[in-house]
Motif scaffolding. Structure first.
Motif, PDB file in Angstrom:
ATOM      1  N   LEU A  66      44.095  -2.045  -9.742  1.00  0.00           N
ATOM      2  CA  LEU A  66      44.489  -1.190  -8.620  1.00  0.00           C
ATOM      3  C   LEU A  66      44.378  -2.015  -7.352  1.00  0.00           C
ATOM      4  N   ALA A  67      45.227  -1.704  -6.372  1.00  0.00           N
ATOM      5  CA  ALA A  67      45.166  -2.433  -5.103  1.00  0.00           C
ATOM      6  C   ALA A  67      45.221  -1.460  -3.934  1.00  0.00           C
ATOM      7  N   GLY A  68      44.511  -1.814  -2.884  1.00  0.00           N
ATOM      8  CA  GLY A  68      44.537  -1.063  -1.641  1.00  0.00           C
ATOM      9  C   GLY A  68      44.890  -1.999  -0.500  1.00  0.00           C
ATOM     10  N   ASN A  69      45.511  -1.464   0.528  1.00  0.00           N
ATOM     11  CA  ASN A  69      45.949  -2.287   1.654  1.00  0.00           C
ATOM     12  C   ASN A  69      45.355  -1.789   2.956  1.00  0.00           C
ATOM     13  N   GLY A  70      45.156  -2.723   3.867  1.00  0.00           N
ATOM     14  CA  GLY A  70      44.648  -2.385   5.185  1.00  0.00           C
ATOM     15  C   GLY A  70      45.209  -3.344   6.214  1.00  0.00           C
ATOM     16  N   ALA A  71      45.209  -2.908   7.461  1.00  0.00           N
ATOM     17  CA  ALA A  71      45.747  -3.746   8.534  1.00  0.00           C
ATOM     18  C   ALA A  71      44.940  -3.538   9.811  1.00  0.00           C
ATOM     19  N   ALA A  72      45.034  -4.514  10.675  1.00  0.00           N
ATOM     20  CA  ALA A  72      44.427  -4.428  12.004  1.00  0.00           C
ATOM     21  C   ALA A  72      45.315  -5.235  12.940  1.00  0.00           C
ATOM     22  N   ARG A  73      45.311  -4.846  14.209  1.00  0.00           N
ATOM     23  CA  ARG A  73      46.076  -5.625  15.177  1.00  0.00           C
ATOM     24  C   ARG A  73      45.250  -5.815  16.433  1.00  0.00           C
ATOM     25  N   LEU A  74      45.466  -6.915  17.059  1.00  0.00           N
ATOM     26  CA  LEU A  74      44.728  -7.258  18.264  1.00  0.00           C
ATOM     27  C   LEU A  74      45.289  -6.495  19.453  1.00  0.00           C
ATOM     28  N   ASN A  75      44.426  -5.817  20.154  1.00  0.00           N
ATOM     29  CA  ASN A  75      44.806  -5.192  21.409  1.00  0.00           C
ATOM     30  C   ASN A  75      44.935  -6.313  22.440  1.00  0.00           C
ATOM     31  N   PRO A  76      46.051  -6.413  23.128  1.00  0.00           N
ATOM     32  CA  PRO A  76      46.232  -7.515  24.084  1.00  0.00           C
ATOM     33  C   PRO A  76      45.143  -7.579  25.161  1.00  0.00           C
ATOM     34  N   ALA A  77      44.468  -6.481  25.417  1.00  0.00           N
ATOM     35  CA  ALA A  77      43.405  -6.474  26.427  1.00  0.00           C
ATOM     36  C   ALA A  77      42.084  -7.008  25.876  1.00  0.00           C
ATOM     37  N   ASP A  78      41.973  -7.179  24.551  1.00  0.00           N
ATOM     38  CA  ASP A  78      40.716  -7.619  23.937  1.00  0.00           C
ATOM     39  C   ASP A  78      40.695  -9.126  23.718  1.00  0.00           C
ATOM     40  N   ASP A  79      39.486  -9.671  23.607  1.00  0.00           N
ATOM     41  CA  ASP A  79      39.331 -11.078  23.240  1.00  0.00           C
ATOM     42  C   ASP A  79      39.791 -11.260  21.802  1.00  0.00           C
ATOM     43  N   ASP A  80      40.384 -12.418  21.519  1.00  0.00           N
ATOM     44  CA  ASP A  80      40.854 -12.713  20.166  1.00  0.00           C
ATOM     45  C   ASP A  80      39.688 -13.244  19.339  1.00  0.00           C
ATOM     46  N   ILE A  81      39.092 -12.363  18.535  1.00  0.00           N
ATOM     47  CA  ILE A  81      38.005 -12.734  17.637  1.00  0.00           C
ATOM     48  C   ILE A  81      38.471 -12.405  16.225  1.00  0.00           C
ATOM     49  N   PRO A  82      39.030 -13.400  15.519  1.00  0.00           N
ATOM     50  CA  PRO A  82      39.648 -13.145  14.212  1.00  0.00           C
ATOM     51  C   PRO A  82      38.736 -12.447  13.210  1.00  0.00           C
ATOM     52  N   GLU A  83      37.443 -12.718  13.263  1.00  0.00           N
ATOM     53  CA  GLU A  83      36.521 -12.105  12.306  1.00  0.00           C
ATOM     54  C   GLU A  83      36.541 -10.576  12.400  1.00  0.00           C
ATOM     55  N   ILE A  84      36.707 -10.054  13.606  1.00  0.00           N
ATOM     56  CA  ILE A  84      36.750  -8.598  13.771  1.00  0.00           C
ATOM     57  C   ILE A  84      38.000  -8.016  13.115  1.00  0.00           C
ATOM     58  N   GLY A  85      39.132  -8.668  13.302  1.00  0.00           N
ATOM     59  CA  GLY A  85      40.360  -8.220  12.639  1.00  0.00           C
ATOM     60  C   GLY A  85      40.235  -8.282  11.128  1.00  0.00           C
ATOM     61  N   ASP A  86      39.585  -9.348  10.632  1.00  0.00           N
ATOM     62  CA  ASP A  86      39.360  -9.472   9.192  1.00  0.00           C
ATOM     63  C   ASP A  86      38.512  -8.311   8.674  1.00  0.00           C
ATOM     64  N   GLU A  87      37.433  -8.006   9.412  1.00  0.00           N
ATOM     65  CA  GLU A  87      36.541  -6.925   8.997  1.00  0.00           C
ATOM     66  C   GLU A  87      37.257  -5.576   8.980  1.00  0.00           C
ATOM     67  N   LEU A  88      38.019  -5.306  10.021  1.00  0.00           N
ATOM     68  CA  LEU A  88      38.736  -4.028  10.082  1.00  0.00           C
ATOM     69  C   LEU A  88      39.777  -3.914   8.970  1.00  0.00           C
ATOM     70  N   ALA A  89      40.570  -4.950   8.789  1.00  0.00           N
ATOM     71  CA  ALA A  89      41.609  -4.908   7.756  1.00  0.00           C
ATOM     72  C   ALA A  89      40.990  -4.795   6.368  1.00  0.00           C
ATOM     73  N   ALA A  90      39.898  -5.542   6.104  1.00  0.00           N
ATOM     74  CA  ALA A  90      39.238  -5.481   4.800  1.00  0.00           C
ATOM     75  C   ALA A  90      38.626  -4.102   4.563  1.00  0.00           C
ATOM     76  N   ALA A  91      37.979  -3.542   5.590  1.00  0.00           N
ATOM     77  CA  ALA A  91      37.389  -2.205   5.450  1.00  0.00           C
ATOM     78  C   ALA A  91      38.470  -1.173   5.137  1.00  0.00           C
ATOM     79  N   ARG A  92      39.587  -1.278   5.811  1.00  0.00           N
ATOM     80  CA  ARG A  92      40.678  -0.325   5.567  1.00  0.00           C
ATOM     81  C   ARG A  92      41.283  -0.511   4.181  1.00  0.00           C
ATOM     82  N   ALA A  93      41.369  -1.762   3.712  1.00  0.00           N
ATOM     83  CA  ALA A  93      41.881  -2.022   2.361  1.00  0.00           C
ATOM     84  C   ALA A  93      40.930  -1.458   1.309  1.00  0.00           C
ATOM     85  N   LEU A  94      39.621  -1.617   1.529  1.00  0.00           N
ATOM     86  CA  LEU A  94      38.644  -1.069   0.587  1.00  0.00           C
ATOM     87  C   LEU A  94      38.659   0.455   0.588  1.00  0.00           C
TER      88      LEU A  94
END
Length: 89
Positions: free
Chosen positions: A34-62
Motif C-alpha cells: 500500500l502507498a500513501g502520498n503527501g506534499a508540502a510547499r514553501l511559503n514565500p514569506a518563510d525561510d527555506d528549511i528543507p527539513e521542515i518540508g520533508d517532515e510535513l510531506a512525510a507526515a502527510r504521506a504516513l
C-alpha cells in the motif's frame, strides 16, 4: 513481544522549486503493498528549511497510508462478514 510478522515502510522524498513530495510505501511479509502520498510547499514569506518540508510531506504521506490501511481492513472485514464495516479513526 515475540515478532511473528514484519512490515516495512519506506518513505521516499523529493523536492523541486519549493515543493516537497513524499510517498510512504508499506510492504508486508504476505506481499501486500500500500502507498500513501503527501506534499508540502514553501511559503514565500518563510525561510527555506528543507527539513521542515520533508517532515510535513512525510507526515502527510504516513497519515494517508494509515487511512488507506484502515480502508483496506474495512474492505477485508466486509469481504468475510458480508456486513458493512464501521471502523473509526
Amino acid at each position: 513481544m515475540p515478532v511473528a510478522k514484519h512490515w516495512t515502510v519506506d518513505i521516499n522524498i523529493g523536492e523541486q522549486d519549493g515543493n516537497t513530495a513524499a510517498e510512504a510505501t508499506l510492504r508486508t511479509d504476505d506481499g501486500v503493498q500500500l502507498a500513501g502520498n503527501g506534499a508540502a510547499r514553501l511559503n514565500p514569506a518563510d525561510d527555506d528549511i528543507p527539513e521542515i518540508g520533508d517532515e510535513l510531506a512525510a507526515a502527510r504521506a504516513l497519515s494517508d497510508l494509515g487511512h488507506r490501511l484502515l480502508l483496506a481492513a474495512a474492505a477485508d472485514i466486509e469481504a468475510v462478514s458480508a456486513q458493512p464495516a464501521r471502523l473509526t479513526w
